[in-house]
Structure formats: C-alpha cells, structure tokens
Design an enzyme around this catalytic site. Structure first.
Site, PDB file in Angstrom:
ATOM      1  N   ASP A  63     -13.880  -7.449  -3.298  1.00  0.00           N
ATOM      2  CA  ASP A  63     -12.599  -6.780  -3.099  1.00  0.00           C
ATOM      3  C   ASP A  63     -11.559  -7.533  -3.918  1.00  0.00           C
ATOM      4  O   ASP A  63     -11.468  -8.758  -3.820  1.00  0.00           O
ATOM      5  CB  ASP A  63     -12.230  -6.827  -1.613  1.00  0.00           C
ATOM      6  CG  ASP A  63     -11.666  -5.519  -1.122  1.00  0.00           C
ATOM      7  OD1 ASP A  63     -10.679  -5.063  -1.718  1.00  0.00           O
ATOM      8  OD2 ASP A  63     -12.195  -4.965  -0.146  1.00  0.00           O
ATOM      9  N   ASP A  94      -8.070  -3.045  -4.369  1.00  0.00           N
ATOM     10  CA  ASP A  94      -7.196  -2.706  -3.255  1.00  0.00           C
ATOM     11  C   ASP A  94      -5.872  -2.110  -3.754  1.00  0.00           C
ATOM     12  O   ASP A  94      -5.227  -2.689  -4.638  1.00  0.00           O
ATOM     13  CB  ASP A  94      -6.921  -3.990  -2.462  1.00  0.00           C
ATOM     14  CG  ASP A  94      -6.296  -3.736  -1.105  1.00  0.00           C
ATOM     15  OD1 ASP A  94      -6.942  -3.082  -0.282  1.00  0.00           O
ATOM     16  OD2 ASP A  94      -5.158  -4.199  -0.873  1.00  0.00           O
ATOM     17  N   GLU A 137      -8.683   1.913  -5.194  1.00  0.00           N
ATOM     18  CA  GLU A 137      -8.229   2.619  -3.994  1.00  0.00           C
ATOM     19  C   GLU A 137      -6.921   3.321  -4.327  1.00  0.00           C
ATOM     20  O   GLU A 137      -5.911   2.667  -4.565  1.00  0.00           O
ATOM     21  CB  GLU A 137      -8.029   1.622  -2.843  1.00  0.00           C
ATOM     22  CG  GLU A 137      -7.680   2.302  -1.535  1.00  0.00           C
ATOM     23  CD  GLU A 137      -7.019   1.393  -0.514  1.00  0.00           C
ATOM     24  OE1 GLU A 137      -7.052   1.711   0.680  1.00  0.00           O
ATOM     25  OE2 GLU A 137      -6.431   0.364  -0.916  1.00  0.00           O
ATOM     26  N   HIS A 139     -13.268   0.585   6.204  1.00  0.00           N
ATOM     27  CA  HIS A 139     -12.747  -0.300   7.257  1.00  0.00           C
ATOM     28  C   HIS A 139     -11.357   0.074   7.739  1.00  0.00           C
ATOM     29  O   HIS A 139     -10.847  -0.541   8.666  1.00  0.00           O
ATOM     30  CB  HIS A 139     -12.759  -1.742   6.736  1.00  0.00           C
ATOM     31  CG  HIS A 139     -11.806  -1.913   5.587  1.00  0.00           C
ATOM     32  ND1 HIS A 139     -12.007  -1.303   4.361  1.00  0.00           N
ATOM     33  CD2 HIS A 139     -10.624  -2.574   5.483  1.00  0.00           C
ATOM     34  CE1 HIS A 139     -10.993  -1.593   3.562  1.00  0.00           C
ATOM     35  NE2 HIS A 139     -10.142  -2.360   4.219  1.00  0.00           N
ATOM     36  N   ASP A 140     -10.704   1.027   7.088  1.00  0.00           N
ATOM     37  CA  ASP A 140      -9.365   1.474   7.508  1.00  0.00           C
ATOM     38  C   ASP A 140      -9.420   2.807   8.251  1.00  0.00           C
ATOM     39  O   ASP A 140      -8.399   3.261   8.764  1.00  0.00           O
ATOM     40  CB  ASP A 140      -8.463   1.693   6.280  1.00  0.00           C
ATOM     41  CG  ASP A 140      -8.154   0.418   5.520  1.00  0.00           C
ATOM     42  OD1 ASP A 140      -8.105  -0.654   6.144  1.00  0.00           O
ATOM     43  OD2 ASP A 140      -7.954   0.508   4.290  1.00  0.00           O
TER      44      ASP A 140
HETATM   45  O1  ISL Z   1      -5.034   3.456   6.263  1.00  0.00           O
HETATM   46  C1  ISL Z   1      -3.966   3.197   5.773  1.00  0.00           C
HETATM   47  C2  ISL Z   1      -2.963   4.191   5.324  1.00  0.00           C
HETATM   48  O2  ISL Z   1      -1.938   4.298   6.287  1.00  0.00           O
HETATM   49  C3  ISL Z   1      -3.550   1.821   5.723  1.00  0.00           C
HETATM   50  O3  ISL Z   1      -4.103   1.268   6.877  1.00  0.00           O
HETATM   51  C4  ISL Z   1      -4.078   0.959   4.604  1.00  0.00           C
HETATM   52  O4  ISL Z   1      -3.289  -0.148   4.601  1.00  0.00           O
HETATM   53  C5  ISL Z   1      -4.062   1.534   3.239  1.00  0.00           C
HETATM   54  O5  ISL Z   1      -5.147   2.378   3.242  1.00  0.00           O
HETATM   55  C6  ISL Z   1      -4.253   0.448   2.146  1.00  0.00           C
HETATM   56  O6  ISL Z   1      -5.444  -0.250   2.384  1.00  0.00           O
HETATM   57  C7  ISL Z   1      -5.770  -1.433   1.752  1.00  0.00           C
HETATM   58  O7  ISL Z   1      -4.709  -2.356   1.615  1.00  0.00           O
HETATM   59  C8  ISL Z   1      -4.183  -2.925   2.807  1.00  0.00           C
HETATM   60  C9  ISL Z   1      -5.254  -3.419   3.769  1.00  0.00           C
HETATM   61  O8  ISL Z   1      -4.685  -3.642   5.024  1.00  0.00           O
HETATM   62  C10 ISL Z   1      -6.384  -2.424   3.915  1.00  0.00           C
HETATM   63  O9  ISL Z   1      -7.375  -2.936   4.757  1.00  0.00           O
HETATM   64  C11 ISL Z   1      -6.883  -2.111   2.535  1.00  0.00           C
HETATM   65  O10 ISL Z   1      -8.016  -1.294   2.532  1.00  0.00           O
HETATM   66  C12 ISL Z   1      -3.317  -4.077   2.372  1.00  0.00           C
HETATM   67  O11 ISL Z   1      -4.057  -4.958   1.556  1.00  0.00           O
END
Ligand code: ISL
Length: 537
Positions: free
Chosen positions: A97, A197, A239, A312-313
């Site tokens: 990541d 990310d 992402e 994971h989100d």
């Molecule tokens: O799901 C989401 C949209 O509201 C958020 O939880 C998420 O933060 C977003 O998808 C971005 O995600 C990534 O960056 C974040 C981290 O918390 C997430 O786990 C990651 O996948 C900040 O680094």
C-alpha cells in the site's frame, strides 16, 4: 508475461486482522507467511498488503511515520523480507500500500516542519498563516475541519483525513523525489507493485478547494511512473473514488505511462446516499447493471478494469450486496461468479472467500475505526438517536470488514491466542476456513474453482461484454465473446426464483456450476443461483 496482472487474481490482506502468531491480539507478518499455503491453495497470484509501515495507528497504518520501517506490532523488516521470499517460492507476488497523499504527524518530516520555520520540510506539507480564522471552510473526510492550528508554529496545516494525517505538498519537487526514492527502495526489495491510496487527490489545490483531479494530477503520476516503475513490469492500482470513464482511460492507458488500473467506486456509490455514505439505499439492480456494463464497454481495448465488491473500508460484500442469512452461501457464490466473469483483474478481500459477514456490535465502544467513531460523536452532538446511528454503522461502517479472519471454530476463531484487538464475529463457529477448505460445496471451494477457471480460459481476459436480458428485474446476465467462443454468465440477484427464457447455442467447452451439458434452453434459476458456461459454435 508482459502485463501479467491482466490474468492475475489479487487477494487483499489487512494485516491487523489476518493471523496473529505472537499472541498480541493483532495480526502480524509472520501470520501472513504462515498462511501462504492457504493462499496458494486458493490459487491467488498477488497479495495486496495493507500498510505495515511504522505508524502510530491513528488510522490503522494509513498514517505512516516511517516508510522504511516495519511497525513492531506487525514484526520486523526481516519478517517482511521472509514474507516476500516465501511468497515468491509459491509463485505469489506482493504489492504494498502506497500512502503518499499524507504522512503521520509523527513522521520526522512533519516534526521538523513544525519545529523549524526554516526547515526544508516546512514546504513538504501545506501550511498557511493564522490570520485569526481557518484558511477556508473545507472539511476533512472523517468529519470536522480540514485545517488544524499548530499552536507551536502558529500556523494551520491541511489534512483531508484525521488531524494526525497531514497532507503532503505535491507541488514540492524535493518531496516528490523523496517519495520516488522510497518507492524504488521497495521495488528493489522485490515487491511487485503498489496499491495507491487516494492517489486522485495528490494534485489538490486547497486554496481553490480543489481535491480530486487537480490539473497536475496526471503529470505527477506520469512523473512518478518515469522515476520509479517504468521499465519494470509491475502492478499499480490507484484508489480513485471520483474517477470518470475518461479519467480511468488516462490512468490505465495501455501505453503504460500511468497505472495498470484504478479502483473506481460507481457501483459502491450507487447504494450510498447522495449526501453522505452512511445513508444506504436498497440495491438497485438496474442501476448496477448499467454501471458495470458502462465500464466494461468503455475500457474494452482502451484500458483495464479492476473488479471488486469488498475492501477494508467497505461492508462485507455478501451482507451489502447479497443475503447474509438464508442465502449466504448462494449469494456469496453468485457475487463471485458475476464479478470474476467480467473483464478486469479481480480482487478478493480477506474472508470474502469464506462468505464472512458484517458485524453488529451494540455498544459504540466496541468499534475501533476512527471514521466510525468520529461519525458517531459528531452526529450524537447534532442530536441523532443512538439506534439510528448504530443501524447505519451496522450497514456501512468500516469495522465490518475488519473483524478478524475466521480460521477455525476454536477459541478466537484460531486468529489469536490473545485478546483480539477488535472482537471476532460470533458466527465464526459456523463460518470458518477449517470447515470450508476441502469441502465440496463451500464458498471457499467455489472461489478456488472460479480462480482456476479464469486462468484456464483466455476468454475471461479477452472476450467482449454484452448485457443480456437487460430489463429482467431479478437477473444480471451477460455474454463475453471472442473468436468462436461465448461465455454465458447468468445470475439471479434476488431471493425469489426467477423465470428466464435464454436460448444457448453451440457445443459446451465448460459448464462451471450447473448441469453436465449446455442446456439449449435455460428456463429458471433458484434464489441467488448463478450459471456460467463457455460454448463454441
Ligand atoms: O470509505 C470511505 C469513503 O467515505 C473512507 O472511509 C475512506 O477513507 C476513503 O475510501 C479513502 O480510503 C483510503 O484512505 C484513507 C484510509 O483511511 C482508508 O483506509 C484508505 O483505504 C486515508 O488514508
């Protein structure tokens, strides 16, 4: 094979919740190595490892304090090297990541930036003078303002996520070079790529309130490509929540100047409320068909899709898109069939191959995710009722995906001998790997067969895509065609039997999961049943 990732299947490991070998209650790198045989048996080619770098864990590792060090919670650099080597021995690649929109506030760059106005690191971040008020009204994605006043320096700094995650200033070439140096360091170690990310926000211009798709976004990605992985055949996936088709064509341009592919979230957002993600509506099957079909058509020959329902989100796919009670097994298999049949690289989120489900804790104290906790705190202060908030958290909250892997029916689901950092889903006695591996009709065995199928037939990679039975209210069905072959994928996306009237022609090459030979007339499917076949004329 050049562009090997087109044929690959990726498995996401969220290390804290995968497998704990130390008894700390948190999963670790040795725990991943220990389960490589399991992953090899499943047939995956790549592990996407969520962050394992040094971190105070304000956002579970997405707040990195040292890109060159491993968080002691997860082990040591030797453990990381051993994992890369042991994975390679089994033909499995590792992608890391890459979290470079922000660092942790405990990163030495940020500490020096705050401590010394003359430090070159001051310009690695986005600081603005305190003129008696916040620089502007931008909000952080996790709630509250995106600007925080650093008392010591008397300056505001910008953070799109928590205040412990200050955003890096991508306009600074020295900062960019430090990021590229770090990426090369990891690539030289033998990793096979990066999941990037929130990469779409690195071109932000906070003063103009521009976050996604800033004017310098693609130039930065091209520069990164040229400075790091150009000439190395690796997998890169960005992402990109806001990516349109046109953006995705740029990102995944077959000329290789940017990324292999992006995660776009149109299908996920189709169930979210307009105003905020917490207000989920019902599954709109017609909309879902439209979205997938649009992406399949648009990137055919012009880019590459990533295919996923979970990460994971996100909530557990079987709970969010299927039926996690009466038809848990059926709907888990159906969702897998639907997704893996399309063109793109499929991603499996840990536990999805077992049909793991969402969790429902009664008390907010049982949740650990910073986004969930902030949401609860802010909304409670605004007067929302506890029950309303909990029901939204049960449906959408990020901890749904983060409860530990369910390895067996033993204590703590075989995940740890200690106290798990996040409670285990009580359904682990029925849903676990030990019970499913080697069991003929399990979700696990189904995934294993599907992954093997994709590898054996190039039509999965090359075939074009056409929706069929477009208007059917329960059915999501499509064909993929290449040469004289046709792949049929017909899924009942509902909990009632579906009548259909599908004529199929040709000689079957393969029937995945139905009867022994190609039915020339498919007339119905049971609730959440999926049919897949390849025929040639
Ligand atoms: O799901 C989401 C949209 O509201 C958020 O939880 C998420 O933060 C977003 O998808 C971005 O995600 C990534 O960056 C974040 C981290 O918390 C997430 O786990 C990651 O996948 C900040 O680094």
């Amino acid at each position: 094979m050049k562009n090997w990732w087109k044929k690959a299947c990726v498995y996401q490991v969220y290390p804290a919740s995968f497998n704990d070998t130390s008894g700390s209650g948190t999963g670790d790198l040795r725990g991943v190595t220990q389960k490589l045989d399991y992953l090899q048996d499943l047939g995956i080619d790549v592990i996407w490892l969520s962050p394992v770098y040094a971190s105070p864990m304000a956002d579970n590792g997405y707040d990195i304090s040292d890109y060159y060090a491993i968080n002691p919670l997860f082990g040591t650099m030797e453990d990381m090297d051993a994992l890369i080597k042991e994975a390679e021995n089994r033909g499995i690649k590792i992608i890391m990541d890459l979290v470079v929109n922000h660092t942790s506030d405990a990163h030495k760059w940020f500490e020096e930036a705050k401590a010394n106005p003359d430090s070159p690191y001051r310009d690695y971040y986005i600081f603005r003078d305190d003129k008696g008020q916040v620089p502007n009204d931008m909000d952080s994605i996790f709630g509250g303002p995106a600007w925080t006043l650093d008392e010591a320096s008397g300056m505001y700094y910008f953070h799109l996520f928590t205040k412990e995650q200050p955003d890096l200033n991508w306009e600074n070439p020295a900062m960019r070079n430090d990021v590229y140096k770090m990426m090369n360091w990891w690539l030289d170690k033998g990793i096979a790529g990066f999941r990037m990310d929130v990469i779409e926000v690195i071109g932000k211009i906070p003063d103009e309130k521009i976050t996604d798709n800033g004017p310098m976004l693609h130039p930065y990605i091209q520069e990164m490509n040229a400075a790091t992985y150009k000439g190395r055949d690796i997998l890169t996936v960005g992402e990109c929540w806001g990516a349109t088709i046109e953006d995705a064509k740029k990102y995944s341009n077959p000329d290789g100047s940017e990324l292999s592919m992006v995660f776009q979230f149109d299908h996920v957002k189709s169930r979210w409320g307009d105003a905020e993600k917490w207000l989920a509506g019902p599954v709109d099957l017609q909309k879902l068909k439209e979205i997938f079909s649009k992406w399949q058509h648009a990137l055919y020959g012009k880019g590459w899709n990533s295919l996923f329902f979970g990460n994971h989100d996100l909530p557990r796919s079987v709970s969010f898109w299927g039926n996690d009670t009466t038809y848990r097994v059926e709907s888990a298999k159906m969702l897998a069939t639907l997704l893996h049949g399309m063109q793109g690289t499929p991603y499996i989120y840990q536990g999805e191959e077992l049909g793991m489900t969402n969790i429902q804790f009664d008390a907010i104290e049982d949740y650990k995710d910073v986004e969930t906790l902030n949401y609860y705190r802010i909304k409670t202060a605004e007067g929302e009722a506890h029950d309303t908030l909990m029901s939204r958290i049960h449906t959408i909250g990020r901890d749904n995906a983060r409860t530990p892997m369910q390895w067996s029916s033993e204590e703590n689901a075989g995940f740890t001998s200690g106290q798990p950092w996040l409670a285990i889903n009580p359904n682990y006695k029925e849903i676990n790997a030990a019970q499913q591996v080697g069991t003929a009709d399990s979700v696990y065995s189904y995934y294993k067969a599907l992954i093997a199928l994709r590898k054996a037939h190039d039509i999965f990679m090359n075939g074009n895509f056409e929706l069929i039975m477009e208007a059917h209210p329960q059915i999501f069905a499509y064909t993929r065609r290449v040469g004289d072959q046709t792949l049929y994928c017909v899924c009942n996306f509902s909990d009632t039997p579906a009548d259909i009237d599908l004529q199929m022609t040709g000689k079957d090459i393969l029937i995945h999961n139905y009867k022994e030979s190609l039915p020339d007339h498919l007339t119905g499917l049971k609730p959440y049943e999926a049919f897949m076949a390849i025929a040639s004329v």
